[in-house]
Every structure is written in structure tokens, then in C-alpha cells.
Design a protein around this motif. Structure first.
Motif, PDB file in Angstrom:
ATOM      1  N   MET A   1      47.509  79.372 -12.091  1.00 14.43           N
ATOM      2  CA  MET A   1      47.519  78.668 -13.384  1.00 14.43           C
ATOM      3  C   MET A   1      48.453  79.368 -14.369  1.00 14.43           C
ATOM      4  O   MET A   1      49.229  78.718 -15.084  1.00 14.43           O
TER       5      MET A   1
ATOM      6  N   MET B   1      46.094  70.980 -14.038  1.00 15.11           N
ATOM      7  CA  MET B   1      47.266  71.507 -14.739  1.00 15.11           C
ATOM      8  C   MET B   1      48.555  71.073 -14.052  1.00 15.11           C
ATOM      9  O   MET B   1      49.526  70.672 -14.713  1.00 15.11           O
TER      10      MET B   1
ATOM     11  N   PHE C   1      47.403  76.236 -21.566  1.00 19.38           N
ATOM     12  CA  PHE C   1      47.048  76.411 -20.157  1.00 19.38           C
ATOM     13  C   PHE C   1      46.714  77.870 -19.855  1.00 19.38           C
ATOM     14  O   PHE C   1      45.783  78.174 -19.103  1.00 19.38           O
TER      15      PHE C   1
ATOM     16  N   SER D   1      51.835  77.747 -15.801  1.00 16.35           N
ATOM     17  CA  SER D   1      51.965  77.502 -17.241  1.00 16.35           C
ATOM     18  C   SER D   1      53.197  78.186 -17.811  1.00 16.35           C
ATOM     19  O   SER D   1      53.931  77.604 -18.621  1.00 16.35           O
TER      20      SER D   1
ATOM     21  N   THR E   1      51.500  68.740 -15.615  1.00 13.72           N
ATOM     22  CA  THR E   1      52.883  69.226 -15.613  1.00 13.72           C
ATOM     23  C   THR E   1      53.817  68.253 -14.888  1.00 13.72           C
ATOM     24  O   THR E   1      54.913  67.952 -15.361  1.00 13.72           O
TER      25      THR E   1
END
Length: 288
Positions: free
Chosen positions: A17, A146, A193, A21, A150
Motif C-alpha cells: 500500500m 487502493m 493512502f 501510494s 489508482t
């Protein structure tokens, strides 16, 4: 062994993650930052305080920590509008050092150097999340969400505008793109994030202190992106898995003393990035 592998899988998903991010800033926006661990720490301390002072609800912590990290990301986004390249790297380095000092000194919020202990078991809508398998499932679902956000953003008009700014900011502005808004939004999303990843880290470890959010951590996240491949969805995940499995593999080598594992690990990180920059600058899964 099963518990050990589960621990590695959970940490790999959390750092996946973080790398994904940061990839929004570095890979898609072309903004090189070494302050990502600061937003990771903001999310971790915010989530821990929610759990300790109110209720350890994961969704509430996500919203609260993500919002705080996104709001404080303006400290990084605003300088990005005025300076570029190595000047921005210096600013992000300063921000990271300030964050570490605040984490160490803000005793009522962060617990100071001693950190925050006894973070309770998380829950979702009153349902406790018990056991490593359940935590791993939550981490994988969060990581997938996530990546989906994205992917949708980067394949739409916003993503094309962001990559146009990365490639040539002056030309993008001349074509009518709102450079300030687009870059600020990228930093905000990335930081939010990172804050959510910090929440999961705090609840899983049940203890957080400043040592988990130093410059070394930021550089580790950057290394994950560079080795895996910037500007790709899978690259940061591959980099996170490789760089987390490496220390585990080194501990099983009999000719490396346990006290020297960290030194060997750092040397391998540096050598890997040098070789990649020479022979495969786009990373392991990046375009050739």
C-alpha cells in the motif's frame, strides 16, 4: 513457520500500500519525495489514538487518519507547486525530519520516544477482527481497493493530465491544464493512502513509536518503487515483496552473522538500485 509467513504476508501487503501510494507521486506525477514515512506515521498515530480514546473501528480510523494525512499533505503539495527536481527533494527531506522530531516530542499524541502501547484489536462495524488470517484478508482487500482507485484515476482524463505534467509541465500548462490542482490532488490522494496503511500497521503491531517512521523507512519505500518499476500498478507490489523477503532470506544464511544482516541488506538495496538504473531503469516490471 505458518505464523512467520503470515506475518511477512501482512507486512508485504501494508508496504505494498505504501509503495503503491508513493508511486502516484513519483511514478505518475514525477515528484520525487522522501517524506512518505511521515504520512505513514501520521496515519498510524491517528488510528492508534482513535482506538485508544474512542472505538477501534477500522473504517472510522481509515476516514479519520486518511483525512488528517491528506490535510497535512498540503505541507508537501504547496512547495511542489513552486520548486522542482532536487529542490523539492530537499524540501521533502526537511519535512520528514520535522515529522520525526514532532513524533518524538509530542508526548500527549504520540507517546514520545516510548510510543503508544496497548492498541486494541480492530473491528469493523462492531465485528472484531481476530487472528492473522482475518487481518491479512483485510489488508488484501484494502490494497486491492487502493489499486482499483489508482487504476481508474490513471486511466482517465485526470491520470493522462498528471502524466502529461510529469513529462512536460510547461507544455501541459500551455494546453490549459490546471497544474496546481492536479499536482495537489495527487499528493493528497497519495498521503491519504499512506495514512490508511499506517492505521493497519498500528492495529496489527498494537504498538507504534517514532522508530518506524524515520528517513530510512522513506528510503525503503522509494527503493521498492524503483526496483519494482515506477509508473506501473504491479511494480510497487513486486518491489515490496522482494525487499521484505530479502531480510528474511538473509537470516537463513549461516555465513552471515545475525548482527550483520542489516548491513548486508542495505548494501544489497544500494547495489540493486545501481544495477537497475544501468541495465533496467524502468524497474523489474516496467516497460523496457
Amino acid at each position: 513457520m505458518t505464523a512467520y509467513l503470515l506475518n511477512l504476508a501482512i507486512l508485504a501487503s501494508i508496504f505494498g500500500m505504501l509503495a503503491s501510494s508513493l508511486n502516484i507521486i513519483i511514478g505518475y506525477a514525477g515528484i520525487f519525495s522522501v517524506a512518505h514515512a511521515a504520512f505513514f506515521g501520521i496515519g498510524a498515530f491517528a488510528g492508534a489514538q482513535i482506538g485508544l480514546q474512542l472505538v477501534p473501528d477500522l473504517l472510522l480510523s481509515y476516514v479519520f487518519a486518511g483525512a488528517i494525512a491528506a490535510g497535512l499533505s498540503l505541507c508537501l503539495a504547496l512547495p511542489a507547486l513552486r520548486v522542482r527536481d532536487e529542490y523539492f527533494v530537499i524540501i521533502s527531506l526537511g519535512l520528514q525530519m520535522v515529522a520525526v522530531t514532532v513524533f518524538a516530542e509530542a508526548q500527549p499524541i504520540t507517546g514520545g520516544m516510548g510510543g503508544l502501547v496497548g492498541i486494541p484489536m480492530p473491528q469493523i462495524l462492531g465485528i472484531p477482527i481476530r487472528g492473522s488470517w482475518a487481518i491479512l484478508a483485510v489488508c488484501i482487500v484494502t490494497l486491492a481497493a487502493m489499486l482499483l482507485v489508482t487504476r481508474v484515476l490513471m486511466r482517465g482524463s485526470y491520470g493522462r493530465s498528471l502524466m502529461a505534467i510529469r513529462d512536460n509541465e510547461t507544455a501541459a500548462a500551455a494546453l490549459g491544464k490546471n497544474v496546481a490542482l492536479i499536482k495537489t490532488l495527487a499528493v493528497t490522494i497519495s498521503s491519504a493512502f499512506a495514512g490508511i496503511a499506517g492505521v493497519l500497521f498500528a492495529y496489527y503491531i498494537s504498538f507504534v513509536n517514532v522508530e518506524s517512521f524515520t528517513l530510512n523507512q522513506s528510503m525503503l519505500i522509494v527503493a521498492m518503487i524503483i526496483i519494482g518499476g515506477t509508473g506501473t500498478l504491479s511494480g510497487p507490489i513486486v518491489g515490496a515483496i522482494l525487499l521484505l523477503l530479502l531480510p528474511a532470506a538473509l537470516t537463513f544464511l549461516p555465513w552471515i552473522p545475525p548482527t550483520e544482516v542489516g548491513v548486508v541488506q542495505q548494501a544489497i538495496y544500494g547495489l540493486a538500485m545501481i544495477l537497475l538504473m544501468i541495465f533496467r531503469p524502468a524497474g523489474l516490471v516496467g516497460r523496457t
